[in-house]
Design a protein around this motif. Structure first.
Motif, PDB file in Angstrom:
ATOM      1  N   TYR A 192       0.957  -0.908   0.180  1.00 58.27           N
ATOM      2  CA  TYR A 192       0.126   0.037   0.141  1.00 58.27           C
ATOM      3  C   TYR A 192       0.547   1.658   0.091  1.00 58.27           C
ATOM      4  O   TYR A 192       2.055   1.542   0.883  1.00 58.27           O
ATOM      5  N   THR A 193       0.364   1.830  -0.668  1.00 56.36           N
ATOM      6  CA  THR A 193       0.772   3.124  -0.517  1.00 56.36           C
ATOM      7  C   THR A 193       0.401   4.320   0.763  1.00 56.36           C
ATOM      8  O   THR A 193      -1.428   4.037   0.900  1.00 56.36           O
ATOM      9  N   GLU A 194       1.050   5.573   1.395  1.00 55.43           N
ATOM     10  CA  GLU A 194       0.717   5.897   1.710  1.00 55.43           C
ATOM     11  C   GLU A 194      -0.867   6.726   1.097  1.00 55.43           C
ATOM     12  O   GLU A 194      -1.879   6.790   2.263  1.00 55.43           O
ATOM     13  N   GLN A 195      -1.028   7.025   0.513  1.00 52.38           N
ATOM     14  CA  GLN A 195      -2.399   7.064   0.342  1.00 52.38           C
ATOM     15  C   GLN A 195      -3.588   5.960  -0.001  1.00 52.38           C
ATOM     16  O   GLN A 195      -3.807   6.528   0.570  1.00 52.38           O
ATOM     17  N   ASP A 196      -3.052   5.144  -0.513  1.00 56.95           N
ATOM     18  CA  ASP A 196      -4.166   3.774   0.091  1.00 56.95           C
ATOM     19  C   ASP A 196      -3.993   4.105   1.261  1.00 56.95           C
ATOM     20  O   ASP A 196      -5.326   3.587   1.701  1.00 56.95           O
ATOM     21  N   GLN A 198      -4.318   6.431   3.693  1.00 61.80           N
ATOM     22  CA  GLN A 198      -5.273   7.390   4.379  1.00 61.80           C
ATOM     23  C   GLN A 198      -6.729   7.192   3.598  1.00 61.80           C
ATOM     24  O   GLN A 198      -7.759   7.283   3.837  1.00 61.80           O
ATOM     25  N   ASN A 199      -6.814   6.528   1.951  1.00 62.66           N
ATOM     26  CA  ASN A 199      -8.094   5.999   1.756  1.00 62.66           C
ATOM     27  C   ASN A 199      -8.891   4.912   2.862  1.00 62.66           C
ATOM     28  O   ASN A 199     -10.074   5.748   2.308  1.00 62.66           O
ATOM     29  N   THR A 202     -10.114   7.438   5.181  1.00 64.82           N
ATOM     30  CA  THR A 202     -11.272   8.305   4.898  1.00 64.82           C
ATOM     31  C   THR A 202     -12.606   7.702   4.563  1.00 64.82           C
ATOM     32  O   THR A 202     -13.971   8.124   5.267  1.00 64.82           O
ATOM     33  N   THR A 263      -3.512   6.233   9.880  1.00 68.16           N
ATOM     34  CA  THR A 263      -2.974   5.063   8.757  1.00 68.16           C
ATOM     35  C   THR A 263      -2.129   3.903   9.865  1.00 68.16           C
ATOM     36  O   THR A 263      -1.408   2.818   8.917  1.00 68.16           O
ATOM     37  N   GLN A 544      -7.414  -3.768   0.216  1.00 67.44           N
ATOM     38  CA  GLN A 544      -7.977  -1.839  -0.202  1.00 67.44           C
ATOM     39  C   GLN A 544      -9.250  -1.671   1.033  1.00 67.44           C
ATOM     40  O   GLN A 544      -9.305  -1.224   0.529  1.00 67.44           O
TER      41      GLN A 544
END
Length: 923
Positions: A192-196, A198-199, A202, A263, A544
């Motif tokens: 996972y990316t950091e954005q993954d 965070q998603n 969210t 996260t 995810q």
């Protein structure tokens, strides 16, 4: 005292007794929490080695020099271990000699400490086990207290797992080979990316009122955790592993401990999900077996052989729902379309490590990793469950003995806690870092637990490779076809570097981990199909979405959502991990199988790789979602006479997508014992259920369920060779004693029937090879052992060939055993040789090509080989045991995740955390 060891001043018992807090929304004294407890003293649980997972640097050094340990570090270990030899004498009155009291609350004379890390929450710890009992006047205060208690008991472990979840374990805990292996395996499964990350946070926050509440709970939990981190760092009572790994200077206190953020909890949850909450996959290995079978026998017979080894819906398989209900899922269609078979010999694993300096290969380590390197790839004996209806019990109320098997570690991956606050009233365990809710345990008048289900929620897709300039692609291309366009794979990269530390002298090194993501999942293999290059991708329904299960766990902790079996099933349906959930209250028993089961096109065979144009129904690669089967389509039941589970088949027509759900399964050991109790005509007690569980826990599956058939073949003619006759006599004697693996006496560290056990351990891989390899041929035999290993003995040292995958799926000293192996194949084949009826038998005879005399000769020859093997070969030495030490080879070791070690205990095949419950009343 425990409270002081965790870095807070101890509040007097008198002050605690007068404290008023909110429990389930009502203001009552903390010590009166048991007024909400309807178990009547009949709830017990245990979690070795102990609740306290925090050891300062001084504690660690004292453990190494003097063998001392902080309070409550190992005080549940001996209690857990002694049951293996003493279970036969257990009565209802003595259950708490082998389990801890799991009642709500802490009587005033049993309060060891009480702290108020914030004005709206009190954490009371009991004298007996040091368990944190968190009482919040507000919900935020309850969650703040849960985070604070997590920091007290599992801070280092949580930090380890948030780094595992990011593929950065080596840089955090040292470059030991096992650390590098684990981060590589995990990054391949759940990058996972950091954005993954965070998603996912969210998504939780935007999931209606329950999601908003969960998001608020997480933030309060993190506030509590970070408050503890700040105080512990300033007061120098943080875990000493931070000193040993160079994060804090032991002299100057320079350095620090990074605070946690939401996260981080998602990263931890992704590790847990990848380890314990998935199922399916393995379609490439299945294809290789089919390919080898077709090459050996021709397509028609070869496909029959492949299907018979898969045992997709075997008529002799043990079932959790045994009342005839059918729940069709993931079956192979009669005429499948889009099967994407690789060209023979073309499959190669996706290269994951980019190591230009060669440091990942050249560095060596004198230290063990903080976790087993094959923690992810090895098979996990998740848990078991024994549940019986009140119709058959001594007081008319249901009984459950159940719990998860998550491995044995010091400290444990799980932590015990009690949470009491508005909308939360539960006691039990959770994975450290996700313990804002109790994940398995009990409520006011109900209890729940889970076992790993492993149904097929992961598929493999064959994705055509291309080059953006239109030139011919090869297997190494980083572009693929999607909707007719040549699009780039997304590289998920992480850089990791490590330096020598006090805990690990590994030479400094660094590398980059790369996994390629497509709109059809993560690239796992490269191959060709009809000469054209393809990538085989793995697509998991919970990828995810590991955090989406938070709503279900939230509901488990709320009494208003768990008052009945129907409410429990609704709560469990909100969990997307693949688990078998069990429930009891004072009148009801229930079962529900959770997980996001993707809806596939009806012509797709989920047991083989599939062409990428045959995606899951309504698959959305932007949100990683598809259509899923409805809750009613999941195996579910209320009020069956009894339920058992040991990772076995759930119900008729419900398939897991793997191999090994046939006539002999580990769950047979539970089913036969509980069935005997239910049909005995005698009323069943809690002690009876504990005995049934533990009797199965110390029994060798091969000995109880396959050895009788082996002996029938061998003794179909008189055994005249003296050495062979002596071996047969040993095995018969062991069988007459119940095929147990128990000590001669408590603490003797020597097995009764030790010689026979040694013969069986040596014999099984030899007999399976002698029985099957001549008929299967080397290619098919190798492919099959790559799909499912031959053996999984308690020591893990006699598993036989590792096959085409090259993976040894066992972890030594782990306790859990006999979850994977060729038991069913041996059983079915030998019964056919004996002329006995066999439902859904193997498509071809193997032992002696079906000739009884030739089969007998093969078995006797392999038995003679086994009898001649020295103990030092059967039980190789390791860092904990001398070669040839049978008991030690089997023994359970609490693998140290930090600086403190614990004694080993005798082998038993049992959950890590376990409850014994029988509720006397109901709200």
């Amino acid at each position: 005292m425990p409270g002081r060891a965790r870095g807070m001043a101890v509040v007097s018992v008198a002050a605690v007794t007068g404290l008023t807090v909110a429990i389930g929304g009502s203001g009552i004294p903390a010590q009166a929490a048991q007024s909400n407890d309807y178990c009547g003293g009949h709830c017990a649980d245990i979690l070795p080695p102990g609740e306290n997972g925090n050891a300062t640097l001084a504690d660690i050094l004292a453990n190494r020099a003097l063998g001392t340990r902080p309070p409550h570090t190992d005080d549940q270990l001996s209690t857990y271990g002694t049951l293996a030899n003493k279970y036969g004498s257990v009565t209802n009155a003595t259950i708490n000699q082998f389990f801890g009291d799991a009642s709500f609350g802490v009587p005033s004379d049993q309060v060891a400490s009480s702290v108020q890390p914030r004005s709206d929450v009190t954490i009371v710890r009991d004298k007996a086990l040091g368990v944190p009992h968190v009482y919040g006047q507000t919900r935020s205060g309850t969650e703040f207290g849960a985070g604070y208690a997590a920091g007290q008991d599992r801070l280092w472990l949580m930090d380890v797992f948030r780094h595992v979840g990011r593929g950065q374990l080596s840089g955090f805990a040292g470059g030991a080979e096992a650390n590098r292996q684990l981060e590589q395996e995990f990054w391949a499964a759940a990058p996972y990316t950091e954005q993954d990350l965070q998603n996912q946070v969210t998504t939780i926050a935007n999931s209606g009122a329950a999601g908003a509440q969960a998001f608020a709970d997480i933030n309060s939990y993190i506030d509590g955790l970070n408050t503890y981190i700040k105080q512990a760092y300033q007061g120098r009572y943080f875990p000493g592993e931070y000193d040993l790994t160079g994060h804090v200077d032991p002299i100057t206190n320079a350095g620090g401990i990074e605070p946690f953020k939401p996260t981080d909890l998602i990263a931890i949850a992704s590790v847990v999900g990848a380890l314990f909450g998935t199922g399916g996959g393995g379609e490439v290995q299945s294809a290789l077996v089919k390919q080898a079978a077709d090459a050996r026998y021709g397509t028609t017979v070869g496909d029959q052989v492949w299907r018979s080894f898969r045992e997709e819906n075997d008529a002799e398989a043990d079932l959790t729902i045994h009342n005839g209900q059918r729940f069709p899922y993931a079956a192979s269609p009669a005429s499948p379309q889009a099967v994407a078979m690789p060209d023979p010999g073309s499959v190669s694993p996706q290269q994951e490590i980019y190591d230009p300096t060669g440091s990942a290969k050249s560095s060596t380590s004198t230290a063990a990793g903080v976790l087993p390197g094959n923690l992810l790839s090895a098979k996990h004996g998740m848990s078991n469950a024994l549940v019986v209806s009140g119709k058959y019990t001594d007081d008319g109320h249901p009984i459950a003995v159940f719990g998860p098997q998550t491995g044995y570690f010091a400290p444990q991956l799980l932590m015990l806690e009690e949470l009491q606050g508005p909308g939360i009233s539960a006691r039990g365990v959770s994975f450290a870092g996700t313990n804002f809710y109790v994940e398995l345990g009990r409520g006011q008048d109900y209890s729940w637990s889970a076992t790993s289900a492993g149904q097929d929620v992961t598929d493999t897709f064959a994705v055509p490779l291309c080059r953006p300039d239109g030139s011919a692609a090869d297997k190494n291309s980083d572009h693929y076809l999607y909707n007719g366009q040549c699009v780039a794979m997304e590289p998920l990269e992480v850089d990791d570097s490590w330096s020598p530390t006090l805990a690990d002298s590994t030479a400094a090194g660094s590398y980059k981990l790369i996994v390629y993501r497509t709109k059809f999942g993560l690239v796992q293999y490269r191959a060709t199909m009809n000469g054209a290059p393809v990538a085989y991708t793995s697509q998991r329904s919970s990828y995810q979405h590991e955090a989406s299960s938070i709503i279900g766990f939230q509901m488990f902790n709320d009494p208003d959502h768990m008052a009945s079996a129907a409410q429990f099933q609704d709560s469990a349906s909100h969990i997307n991990y693949t688990f078998n959930w069990f429930y009891v209250n004072s009148t009801e028993t229930a079962y529900y199988n959770s997980g996001w089961n993707p809806v596939r096109p009806s012509t797709v065979d989920p047991n083989l790789p599939v062409s990428s144009q045959y995606e899951w129904v309504n698959w959305n690669p932007g949100t990683f979602t598809s259509d899923y089967t409805t809750p009613a389509e999941h195996p579910n039941s209320v009020g069956q006479d009894y339920y058992i589970s040991w990772n076995n088949k759930q119900a008729l027509d419900y398939t897991a997508g793997g191999f090994g759900e046939g006539s002999v399964h580990r769950s047979n050991l539970l089913d036969s014992r509980v069935h005997s109790l239910v049909t005995s005509g005698q009323k069943i007690s809690r002690a009876d259920m504990v005995k049934a569980m533990e009797d199965a826990a110390v029994t060798d599956l091969r000995g109880e369920d396959v050895l009788p058939t082996l002996l029938k073949v061998i003794t179909s003619q008189p055994v005249t060779d003296p050495k062979q006759a002596a071996l047969v006599t040993q095995l018969r004697t062991w069988l007459s004693h119940g095929a147990k693996r128990v000590e001669t006496s408590q603490g003797s560290k020597t097995y009764a029937d030790a010689a026979a056990i040694g013969v069986m351990d040596a014999w099984w891989p030899l007999l399976a090879q002698a029985e099957f390899q001549p008929g299967m041929g080397d290619a098919l035999f190798t492919a099959m052992t790559g799909a499912i290993q031959i053996n999984e003995s308690p020591s893990g040292g006699q598993n036989g060939p590792s096959g085409s995958s090259g993976i040894n799926q066992s972890i030594s000293h782990k306790g859990s055993s006999f979850q994977i192996g060729w038991w069913s194949y041996v059983d079915k084949d030998l019964r056919a040789v004996l002329g006995q009826p066999v439902a859904d038998g193997l498509a071809q005879p193997y032992c002696g090509a079906g000739d009884l005399s030739a089969c007998r000769t093969a078995l006797l020859t392999s038995l003679t080989q086994a009898g001649a093997e020295p103990a030092s070969t059967v039980y190789p030495g390791d860092s904990s045991c001398s070669a040839g030490d049978q008991w030690c080879a089997d023994s359970i070791i609490q693998r140290p995740l930090g600086g403190v070690t614990d004694p080993s205990i005798t082998w038993q095949n049992r959950p890590t955390y376990q409850q014994v419950v029988q509720f006397a009343g109901h709200r």
